[in-house]
Enzyme design. Structure first.
Site, PDB file in Angstrom:
ATOM      1  N   ASN A  98     103.085 -14.707  11.289  1.00  0.00           N
ATOM      2  CA  ASN A  98     102.257 -15.828  11.743  1.00  0.00           C
ATOM      3  C   ASN A  98     103.122 -16.933  12.328  1.00  0.00           C
ATOM      4  O   ASN A  98     104.278 -17.096  11.960  1.00  0.00           O
ATOM      5  CB  ASN A  98     101.429 -16.378  10.581  1.00  0.00           C
ATOM      6  CG  ASN A  98     100.398 -15.368  10.128  1.00  0.00           C
ATOM      7  OD1 ASN A  98     100.163 -14.384  10.825  1.00  0.00           O
ATOM      8  ND2 ASN A  98      99.809 -15.594   8.973  1.00  0.00           N
ATOM      9  N   VAL A  99     102.491 -17.691  13.192  1.00  0.00           N
ATOM     10  CA  VAL A  99     103.213 -18.758  13.885  1.00  0.00           C
ATOM     11  C   VAL A  99     102.588 -20.118  13.556  1.00  0.00           C
ATOM     12  O   VAL A  99     102.873 -21.105  14.209  1.00  0.00           O
ATOM     13  CB  VAL A  99     103.194 -18.486  15.407  1.00  0.00           C
ATOM     14  CG1 VAL A  99     104.033 -17.252  15.741  1.00  0.00           C
ATOM     15  CG2 VAL A  99     101.768 -18.288  15.948  1.00  0.00           C
ATOM     16  N   HIS A 115     108.156 -14.225  14.230  1.00  0.00           N
ATOM     17  CA  HIS A 115     107.602 -14.357  15.582  1.00  0.00           C
ATOM     18  C   HIS A 115     107.636 -15.796  16.097  1.00  0.00           C
ATOM     19  O   HIS A 115     106.938 -16.121  17.052  1.00  0.00           O
ATOM     20  CB  HIS A 115     106.167 -13.817  15.614  1.00  0.00           C
ATOM     21  CG  HIS A 115     106.105 -12.322  15.507  1.00  0.00           C
ATOM     22  ND1 HIS A 115     104.945 -11.633  15.263  1.00  0.00           N
ATOM     23  CD2 HIS A 115     107.072 -11.378  15.606  1.00  0.00           C
ATOM     24  CE1 HIS A 115     105.208 -10.327  15.212  1.00  0.00           C
ATOM     25  NE2 HIS A 115     106.487 -10.160  15.408  1.00  0.00           N
ATOM     26  N   LEU A 209      91.269  -6.480   4.530  1.00  0.00           N
ATOM     27  CA  LEU A 209      89.805  -6.361   4.633  1.00  0.00           C
ATOM     28  C   LEU A 209      89.379  -4.964   5.061  1.00  0.00           C
ATOM     29  O   LEU A 209      88.235  -4.587   4.909  1.00  0.00           O
ATOM     30  CB  LEU A 209      89.322  -7.315   5.724  1.00  0.00           C
ATOM     31  CG  LEU A 209      88.803  -8.668   5.328  1.00  0.00           C
ATOM     32  CD1 LEU A 209      88.235  -9.349   6.567  1.00  0.00           C
ATOM     33  CD2 LEU A 209      87.719  -8.549   4.274  1.00  0.00           C
TER      34      LEU A 209
HETATM   35  P1  NAD Z   1      96.130  -8.751  13.502  1.00  0.00           P
HETATM   36  O1  NAD Z   1      95.236  -9.812  14.022  1.00  0.00           O
HETATM   37  O2  NAD Z   1      96.550  -7.638  14.391  1.00  0.00           O
HETATM   38  O3  NAD Z   1      95.456  -8.118  12.202  1.00  0.00           O
HETATM   39  C1  NAD Z   1      94.866  -8.928  11.226  1.00  0.00           C
HETATM   40  C2  NAD Z   1      94.662  -8.082   9.985  1.00  0.00           C
HETATM   41  O4  NAD Z   1      94.197  -8.920   8.958  1.00  0.00           O
HETATM   42  C3  NAD Z   1      93.641  -6.957  10.170  1.00  0.00           C
HETATM   43  O5  NAD Z   1      94.187  -5.775   9.624  1.00  0.00           O
HETATM   44  C4  NAD Z   1      92.425  -7.441   9.351  1.00  0.00           C
HETATM   45  O6  NAD Z   1      91.725  -6.368   8.749  1.00  0.00           O
HETATM   46  C5  NAD Z   1      93.106  -8.297   8.302  1.00  0.00           C
HETATM   47  N1  NAD Z   1      92.290  -9.392   7.758  1.00  0.00           N
HETATM   48  C6  NAD Z   1      91.439 -10.214   8.434  1.00  0.00           C
HETATM   49  N2  NAD Z   1      90.928 -11.137   7.608  1.00  0.00           N
HETATM   50  C7  NAD Z   1      91.467 -10.904   6.381  1.00  0.00           C
HETATM   51  C8  NAD Z   1      91.344 -11.533   5.111  1.00  0.00           C
HETATM   52  N3  NAD Z   1      90.548 -12.602   4.928  1.00  0.00           N
HETATM   53  N4  NAD Z   1      92.054 -11.026   4.059  1.00  0.00           N
HETATM   54  C9  NAD Z   1      92.852  -9.926   4.229  1.00  0.00           C
HETATM   55  N5  NAD Z   1      93.021  -9.307   5.408  1.00  0.00           N
HETATM   56  C10 NAD Z   1      92.342  -9.794   6.473  1.00  0.00           C
HETATM   57  O7  NAD Z   1      97.361  -9.525  12.936  1.00  0.00           O
HETATM   58  P2  NAD Z   1      98.912  -9.201  12.858  1.00  0.00           P
HETATM   59  O8  NAD Z   1      99.081  -7.814  12.345  1.00  0.00           O
HETATM   60  O9  NAD Z   1      99.482 -10.349  12.117  1.00  0.00           O
HETATM   61  O10 NAD Z   1      99.428  -9.256  14.370  1.00  0.00           O
HETATM   62  C11 NAD Z   1      99.075 -10.404  15.109  1.00  0.00           C
HETATM   63  C12 NAD Z   1     100.151 -11.005  15.969  1.00  0.00           C
HETATM   64  O11 NAD Z   1      99.580 -12.143  16.621  1.00  0.00           O
HETATM   65  C13 NAD Z   1     101.293 -11.522  15.173  1.00  0.00           C
HETATM   66  O12 NAD Z   1     102.433 -11.175  15.860  1.00  0.00           O
HETATM   67  C14 NAD Z   1     101.157 -13.056  15.172  1.00  0.00           C
HETATM   68  O13 NAD Z   1     102.370 -13.676  15.565  1.00  0.00           O
HETATM   69  C15 NAD Z   1     100.119 -13.394  16.206  1.00  0.00           C
HETATM   70  N6  NAD Z   1      99.012 -14.251  15.647  1.00  0.00           N
HETATM   71  C16 NAD Z   1      99.301 -15.213  14.720  1.00  0.00           C
HETATM   72  C17 NAD Z   1      98.275 -15.971  14.169  1.00  0.00           C
HETATM   73  C18 NAD Z   1      98.634 -17.031  13.151  1.00  0.00           C
HETATM   74  O14 NAD Z   1      99.760 -17.512  13.137  1.00  0.00           O
HETATM   75  N7  NAD Z   1      97.715 -17.388  12.254  1.00  0.00           N
HETATM   76  C19 NAD Z   1      96.950 -15.772  14.553  1.00  0.00           C
HETATM   77  C20 NAD Z   1      96.685 -14.775  15.504  1.00  0.00           C
HETATM   78  C21 NAD Z   1      97.738 -14.020  16.041  1.00  0.00           C
END
Ligand code: NAD
Ligand code: ZN
Length: 239
Positions: A98-99, A115, A209
């Site tokens: 996460n970022v 990242h 999830l």
């Molecule tokens: P992804 O979005 O590809 O996958 C998210 C995963 O989280 C899914 O498998 C989903 O089933 C699960 N999920 C969703 N809600 C949930 C919950 N409440 N509890 C448990 N699991 C839950 O995410 P990724 O694999 O982290 O890849 C995303 C890329 O995009 C990363 O490289 C990241 O840098 C970037 N990104 C970051 C953010 C952030 O910083 N919050 C947000 C979006 C994307």
């Protein structure tokens, strides 16, 4: 909820988090059902080619992501991981894709942001880094104070090398428990960490999830929301 494990302070424990852990804070995940990230195709906003073709649009996207951070807070899953670090201090490593910086706001210190971070940017010419809060967003493409080069968000884009990889390799070789939370296991190299940790003897636990694609290598899987499951699990693991 059933778990087979009890952790000790001297155990090396590693958590890998993804966008899912921040979903309950109100930040959209990357692969919501439509495969878009906040209405953008990922290749439009997360690659060096996209930035060189259309830096204004890429900046506008990350500016919005950054401004959104002012409205969100860590949730109970982030705070549970802070408890984990309090329990085993430097034996706990938190690797995040996460970022958003929410782990640090929850109080975790030992966080590897592989990242990058939405809260920083750097000059694409002289590499000087800046805090996003210093940036004047009136400029469509913010410029470097030192060399007037184009600044870019401190985000590792597709095709770029993630940060902290040497440290992460060592952690994966030595961890006793590897806990994966809220990541789809699609984005490399993080998608490989689970099997590397397993190869070196770790017990693998996942919370998501949805059912994972790599379930064969898991020792324990917990289906549901991280904000609900993780605080309960950590309580069981450390008491
Ligand atoms: P992804 O979005 O590809 O996958 C998210 C995963 O989280 C899914 O498998 C989903 O089933 C699960 N999920 C969703 N809600 C949930 C919950 N409440 N509890 C448990 N699991 C839950 O995410 P990724 O694999 O982290 O890849 C995303 C890329 O995009 C990363 O490289 C990241 O840098 C970037 N990104 C970051 C953010 C952030 O910083 N919050 C947000 C979006 C994307
Ligand atoms: Zn510069």
């Amino acid at each position: 909820m059933k778990t087979n494990y009890k952790f000790h302070k001297e155990d090396k424990i590693t958590a890998l988090t993804g966008a899912g852990i921040s979903a309950e804070s109100g930040i959209k995940t990357f692969r919501d059902r439509d495969g878009l990230w906040e209405n953008h195709r990922i290749e439009e906003v997360a690659s060096p080619v996209a930035f060189s073709k259309n830096p204004e649009m890429v900046w506008e996207f990350y500016k919005q992501r950054y401004l959104q951070l002012a409205k969100v807070s860590p949730n109970s899953a982030h705070f549970a991981l802070k408890k984990m670090e309090d329990f085993c201090s430097s034996n706990f490593n938190l690797i995040t894709q996460n970022v958003d910086g929410l782990h640090q706001i929850a109080g975790n210190i030992n966080v590897l942001e592989m990242h990058g971070s939405l809260r920083q940017c750097f000059c694409s010419k002289c590499l000087h880094s800046f805090e996003m809060k210093e940036i004047d967003f009136e400029q469509k493409i913010p410029k470097c104070d030192h060399c007037s080069g184009n600044l870019r968000p401190n985000i590792v884009w597709f095709g770029e090398m993630p940060y902290e990889m040497e440290k992460i390799d060592k952690i994966l070789e030595n961890t006793k428990y590897f806990i994966v939370i809220g990541t789809s296991g699609i984005v490399y190299p993080a998608a490989r960490f689970l099997s590397i940790a397993k190869y070196f003897g770790a017990k693998a636990i996942e919370i998501n999830l949805e059912y994972p694609i790599n379930s064969v290598v898991l020792d324990e899987f917990h289906l549901g929301k991280a904000g609900i499951l993780l605080p309960e699990l950590i309580e069981k693991w450390i008491t």
